[in-house]
Design a protein around this motif. Structure first.
Motif, short mmCIF file in Angstrom:
data_model
loop_
_atom_site.label_atom_id
_atom_site.label_comp_id
_atom_site.label_asym_id
_atom_site.label_seq_id
_atom_site.Cartn_x
_atom_site.Cartn_y
_atom_site.Cartn_z
N PRO A 196 22.87 -2.72 -5.45
CA PRO A 196 21.85 -2.05 -6.26
C PRO A 196 20.46 -2.61 -5.93
CG PRO A 196 23.71 -2.74 -7.62
CD PRO A 196 23.91 -3.36 -6.28
N GLN A 197 19.44 -1.81 -6.20
CA GLN A 197 18.08 -2.24 -5.92
C GLN A 197 17.62 -3.28 -6.94
OE1 GLN A 197 15.28 0.95 -5.43
NE2 GLN A 197 16.44 1.90 -3.77
N PHE A 198 16.69 -4.13 -6.52
CA PHE A 198 16.17 -5.17 -7.38
C PHE A 198 14.70 -5.42 -7.06
CE2 PHE A 198 18.17 -7.07 -3.70
CZ PHE A 198 17.26 -8.00 -3.25
N GLN A 199 14.06 -6.20 -7.90
CA GLN A 199 12.65 -6.54 -7.74
C GLN A 199 12.52 -7.97 -7.25
OE1 GLN A 199 10.41 -6.70 -11.40
NE2 GLN A 199 8.45 -6.35 -10.40
N ILE A 200 11.53 -8.21 -6.41
CA ILE A 200 11.22 -9.56 -5.95
C ILE A 200 9.88 -9.98 -6.53
CG2 ILE A 200 10.62 -10.97 -3.94
CD1 ILE A 200 12.69 -9.49 -2.34
N LYS A 201 9.85 -11.16 -7.14
CA LYS A 201 8.62 -11.70 -7.73
C LYS A 201 8.25 -13.03 -7.09
CE LYS A 201 8.73 -9.68 -12.38
NZ LYS A 201 8.69 -9.99 -13.85
N ARG A 202 7.01 -13.42 -7.30
CA ARG A 202 6.57 -14.75 -6.89
C ARG A 202 7.29 -15.81 -7.72
NH1 ARG A 202 2.10 -11.43 -6.69
NH2 ARG A 202 0.96 -11.46 -4.70
N LYS A 203 7.44 -16.98 -7.14
CA LYS A 203 8.07 -18.07 -7.88
C LYS A 203 7.22 -18.46 -9.08
CE LYS A 203 10.20 -22.61 -7.28
NZ LYS A 203 10.55 -23.69 -6.31
N TYR A 204 5.89 -18.51 -8.88
CA TYR A 204 4.95 -18.81 -9.95
C TYR A 204 3.98 -17.63 -10.07
CZ TYR A 204 6.69 -23.51 -9.12
OH TYR A 204 7.50 -24.58 -8.94
N PRO A 205 3.58 -17.26 -11.28
CA PRO A 205 2.61 -16.17 -11.45
C PRO A 205 1.34 -16.43 -10.66
CG PRO A 205 3.55 -16.80 -13.57
CD PRO A 205 4.01 -17.82 -12.58
N LEU A 206 0.75 -15.37 -10.15
CA LEU A 206 -0.44 -15.50 -9.33
C LEU A 206 -1.58 -16.15 -10.08
CD1 LEU A 206 -1.48 -14.82 -6.50
CD2 LEU A 206 -2.30 -12.64 -7.41
N VAL A 207 -1.68 -15.94 -11.39
CA VAL A 207 -2.77 -16.52 -12.16
C VAL A 207 -2.68 -18.03 -12.17
CG1 VAL A 207 -1.49 -16.32 -14.34
CG2 VAL A 207 -4.01 -16.44 -14.36
N LEU A 208 -1.46 -18.58 -12.21
CA LEU A 208 -1.32 -20.03 -12.19
C LEU A 208 -1.68 -20.60 -10.82
CD1 LEU A 208 1.93 -20.75 -14.24
CD2 LEU A 208 -0.45 -21.03 -14.92
N GLN A 209 -1.38 -19.84 -9.75
CA GLN A 209 -1.72 -20.32 -8.42
C GLN A 209 -3.22 -20.39 -8.22
OE1 GLN A 209 0.36 -18.15 -5.34
NE2 GLN A 209 2.15 -17.86 -6.63
N ALA A 210 -3.97 -19.56 -8.96
CA ALA A 210 -5.42 -19.53 -8.78
C ALA A 210 -6.16 -20.53 -9.65
CB ALA A 210 -5.94 -18.12 -9.08
N LEU A 211 -5.49 -21.14 -10.64
CA LEU A 211 -6.16 -22.07 -11.53
C LEU A 211 -6.47 -23.38 -10.83
CD1 LEU A 211 -4.09 -21.59 -14.81
CD2 LEU A 211 -6.43 -20.82 -14.37
N PRO A 212 -7.57 -24.05 -11.20
CA PRO A 212 -7.85 -25.38 -10.68
C PRO A 212 -6.76 -26.36 -11.09
CG PRO A 212 -9.79 -24.45 -11.76
CD PRO A 212 -8.65 -23.55 -12.08
N VAL A 213 -6.68 -27.46 -10.34
CA VAL A 213 -5.62 -28.44 -10.58
C VAL A 213 -5.70 -28.98 -12.00
CG1 VAL A 213 -4.70 -30.68 -9.89
CG2 VAL A 213 -5.51 -29.06 -8.16
N GLY A 214 -6.90 -29.27 -12.49
CA GLY A 214 -7.03 -29.83 -13.83
C GLY A 214 -6.54 -28.88 -14.89
N VAL A 215 -6.82 -27.58 -14.71
CA VAL A 215 -6.37 -26.59 -15.69
C VAL A 215 -4.86 -26.46 -15.65
CG1 VAL A 215 -6.54 -24.17 -16.38
CG2 VAL A 215 -8.57 -25.38 -15.54
#
Length: 243
Positions: A196-215
């Motif tokens: 059956p078909q399925f969806q592939i997602k990022r391991k971590y949401p893109l918004v978290l990947q874009a946040l600075p390290v401190g945040v």
């Protein structure tokens, strides 16, 4: 002058009952393609077939690959079916000779059956998961091919038939819907199943990947604190007064 001479030497419909009819209506040969028109009639409802086209180039060992139309696995019976073979692309522009073709069909019965695959509609990249199935034999060596639509995206080759296999979607695969696995025996391409078909997602949401390290660190601390409870403090006690 280069030419391609094609003859259709036969059709083969492997079934156990007598209520089927597989008939070639006509064949067209162009400089680039061979087009086969056929009817597949079955009086039993909801029965499907696997249909493949073979050529004498490899002595009819493996199905041709540069082909599309009403073939593959789970082909439904009906009239005016069509197979289009891109003979020039498969044989090369310099081919000059004769080719014999054979259409083979059989009632489709999956050689393996997956257990609960549809229960997990989302898979994450770089996150291992186990695929389980039943059936087949220990002689089966399986190739897991990841597809999106008609495009082959990634291959996991040579999986032993041990009724389960660990997979991990690589980072090179783009997130999205409509992915599925095409699993085939490495030595018998007629034995094919599709998940059956399925969806592939990022391991971590893109918004978290874009946040600075401190945040990101602050977000992680808040998540930990929420799990530990409102009284959780992740700090060392103050040092005693040395004065």
């Amino acid at each position: 002058m280069k030419r391609l001479s094609v003859c259709l030497i036969g059709i083969c419909l492997a079934v156990n009952l007598s209520a089927q009819d597989f008939a070639i209506k006509k064949m067209e040969v162009t400089p680039d393609q061979v087009i086969i028109h056929y009817d597949l009639v079955d009086t039993t409802r909801n029965r499907t077939y696997s249909v493949f086209l073979y050529s004498s180039v490899d002595n009819f060992l493996s199905p041709v690959t540069k082909v599309f139309g009403d073939l593959g696995i789970e082909v439904r019976p009906g009239l005016n079916k069509k197979i289009s073979w891109n003979s020039k692309e498969e044989l090369g522009p310099n081919f000059n000779g004769e080719v014999s073709l054979e259409v083979r069909g059989r009632m489709y019965v999956p050689f393996i059956r997956f257990d609960g695959f549809e229960d997990v509609p989302v898979r994450k990249r770089k996150t291992p998961f186990i695929v389980k199935w039943s059936g087949g034999t220990r002689q089966n060596i399986l190739n897991f091919q990841l597809y999106k639509g008609e495009k082959l995206v990634h291959t996991f080759p040579n999986a032993p038939n041990e009724n389960e296999y660990k997979l991990e979607i690589p980072m090179s695969v783009r997130p999205g819907d409509g992915y599925y696995f095409r699993i085939a025996d490495s030595k018998n391409r007629d034995q094919v199943v599709i998940t059956p078909q399925f969806q592939i997602k990022r391991k971590y949401p893109l918004v978290l990947q874009a946040l600075p390290v401190g945040v990101v660190g602050a977000v992680a601390f808040l998540l930990i604190a929420r799990e530990k409870g409102p009284d959780y403090v992740d700090a060392a006690p103050p040092a005693p007064n040395q004065e």
